[in-house]
Write an enzyme that holds these catalytic residues in place. Structure first.
Site, PDB file in Angstrom:
ATOM      1  N   GLY A  91      34.679  58.606  44.329  1.00 47.67           N
ATOM      2  CA  GLY A  91      33.571  58.755  44.178  1.00 47.67           C
ATOM      3  C   GLY A  91      33.158  58.540  46.173  1.00 47.67           C
ATOM      4  CD  GLN A  97      25.168  53.033  50.028  1.00 47.41           C
ATOM      5  OE1 GLN A  97      23.820  52.925  50.437  1.00 47.41           O
ATOM      6  NE2 GLN A  97      25.680  51.933  49.207  1.00 47.41           N
ATOM      7  CD  GLN A 107      25.099  55.281  36.006  1.00 44.59           C
ATOM      8  OE1 GLN A 107      23.775  55.151  36.541  1.00 44.59           O
ATOM      9  NE2 GLN A 107      24.692  54.356  34.949  1.00 44.59           N
ATOM     10  CB  SER A 115      29.005  45.461  40.142  1.00 49.71           C
ATOM     11  OG  SER A 115      27.738  44.389  40.438  1.00 49.71           O
ATOM     12  CD  GLU A 144      23.426  43.973  37.643  1.00 52.00           C
ATOM     13  OE1 GLU A 144      22.983  43.888  36.570  1.00 52.00           O
ATOM     14  OE2 GLU A 144      22.429  43.991  38.631  1.00 52.00           O
ATOM     15  CE1 TYR A 162      27.223  50.228  38.163  1.00 57.27           C
ATOM     16  CE2 TYR A 162      26.833  47.874  37.962  1.00 57.27           C
ATOM     17  CZ  TYR A 162      26.954  48.910  38.542  1.00 57.27           C
ATOM     18  OH  TYR A 162      27.220  48.744  40.240  1.00 57.27           O
ATOM     19  CE  LYS A 169      30.877  48.997  39.084  1.00 57.58           C
ATOM     20  NZ  LYS A 169      31.299  50.077  39.945  1.00 57.58           N
TER      21      LYS A 169
END
Ligand code: NAP
Length: 331
Positions: free
Chosen positions: A10, A14, A90, A132, A134, A156, A160
């Protein structure tokens, strides 16, 4: 002394781009895994890629998709990194409801494949998994910390959660230096344009430049714990410099609403946000979590992690950067 070798998945994202800079500044040799695409734009890495002192001397890119373990194994074995930062995946929660299979394949199974490759190495590298908030879904406690129950409510988050638990299992069962950075939202001028902070800062800059009239958003009362990506990659690096592996919540511990985000971004360009914002139900997310607020005390005490900007400074630097970008495009 030979440079320490780090590998990043990755790297074009960012966080990957900021982490590359962070490691290069500290004298590392950095190897990034990139997937093949029809362009080699890689805008976030351009400045490093185009620097002959850096590219192919201190920074190396290798083609490997997350669903290609043979290639990843070959590269890892050849490069033999001391630190491995796994950031690829993703990364859009809302989108994961539309593409759940590929989200789980890359984020859950893709991470497991990497851990298996690392476990087989004669000298397994230290491993950081970008987890995350999440994974907590809609938690019943606020703020959340490393002990908050995992209860995801998006594909997602579920992917994770799997990768986070597996990282822990590999640490505890195989004695490996594997860590989870349980990240709350972190933003920057390099944030993807389909994330709400960047959508707002870009809209403010474009509206001020006369290039756009309005912006459509979902729930304006939704709140998030938003930090700065540069600060987060510093914490990720610090995690792998400790004497013991562990999991850390990376967050600011402060929550802000989309309204506050709009207020700061539009004030920066001397506009009133309520004259330019449309509320559109299509942008509301399924099962939107409202109480997501991280407790960064473990990272602050153990890693001595400090953040360099507050929310207002972060949004202002993003708006300023979008204004500069628009001005550069004009010339
Ligand atoms: P990002 O900007 O979306 O970057 C994602 C990176 O993953 C890109 O380099 C992308 O490559 C790569 N990638 C995606 N699918 C891939 C595949 N199948 N094979 C190889 N590479 C693939 O994300 P970010 O903001 O830097 O976030 C980094 C990590 O932290 C992600 O895992 C994300 O889920 C996690 N995280 C981020 C946040 C946040 O607020 N930013 C919060 C919690 C967790 P391309 O450039 O080719 O697309």
């Amino acid at each position: 002394m030979a440079a320490k070798i780090a590998m990043i998945t990755g790297i074009t994202g960012q966080d990957g781009s900021y982490l590359s800079e962070h490691l290069l500044e500290r004298g590392y040799e950095v190897h990034g895994l990139v997937r093949r695409s029809s362009t080699i734009e890689r805008s976030r890495l351009k400045h490093l890629y185009n620097d002959p002192e850096v590219y192919s001397r201190k920074l190396f890119l290798h083609y490997a998709d997350l669903d290609d373990p043979t290639t990843i194994r070959r590269i890892v074995t050849r490069v033999a990194p001391a630190e491995f930062y796994h950031l690829a995946g993703q990364s859009h929660v809302g989108l994961s409801f539309e593409i759940p299979e590929s989200t789980c394949d890359t984020t859950a199974i893709g991470t497991l494949r990497i851990m298996e490759i690392l476990r087989d190495q004669p000298d397994p590298p230290r491993f950081l998994h970008a987890s995350s908030r999440e994974i907590f879904g809609t938690p019943s406690v606020s703020p959340q910390d490393e002990n908050t129950p995992v209860n995801p409510n998006s594909p997602y988050g579920c992917a994770k959660a799997f990768a986070t638990q597996m990282t822990k299992i590999y640490r505890e069962s195989h004695g490996l230096f594997f860590c989870n950075a349980i990240c709350y939202n972190h933003e920057s001028p390099r944030r993807g344009e389909n994330f709400v902070t960047r959508k707002v800062t870009l809209a403010a800059a474009r509206i001020a430049a006369g290039q756009q009239e309005s912006v459509s958003l979902g729930d304006l009362d939704a709140c998030r714990d938003w930090g700065y990506a540069k600060d987060f990659v510093n914490a990720m690096w610090l995690m792998l410099q400790q004497s013991q592996p562990d999991d850390y919540v990376l967050a600011t511990g402060v929550s802000h609403s989309i309204r506050e985000l709009l207020e700061i971004a539009f004030s920066r360009v001397s506009l009133r946000w309520n004259e330019h914002v449309n509320v559109d139900d299509r942008f509301k997310r399924p099962a939107d979590p409202y109480q997501l607020l991280g407790d960064p005390s473990h990272a602050e005490s153990q890693l001595e992690w400090k953040r360099s900007v507050d929310f207002q400074q972060l949004i202002e630097l993003m708006v300023d950067s979008d204004i500069e970008r628009i001005q550069r495009q004009k010339h």
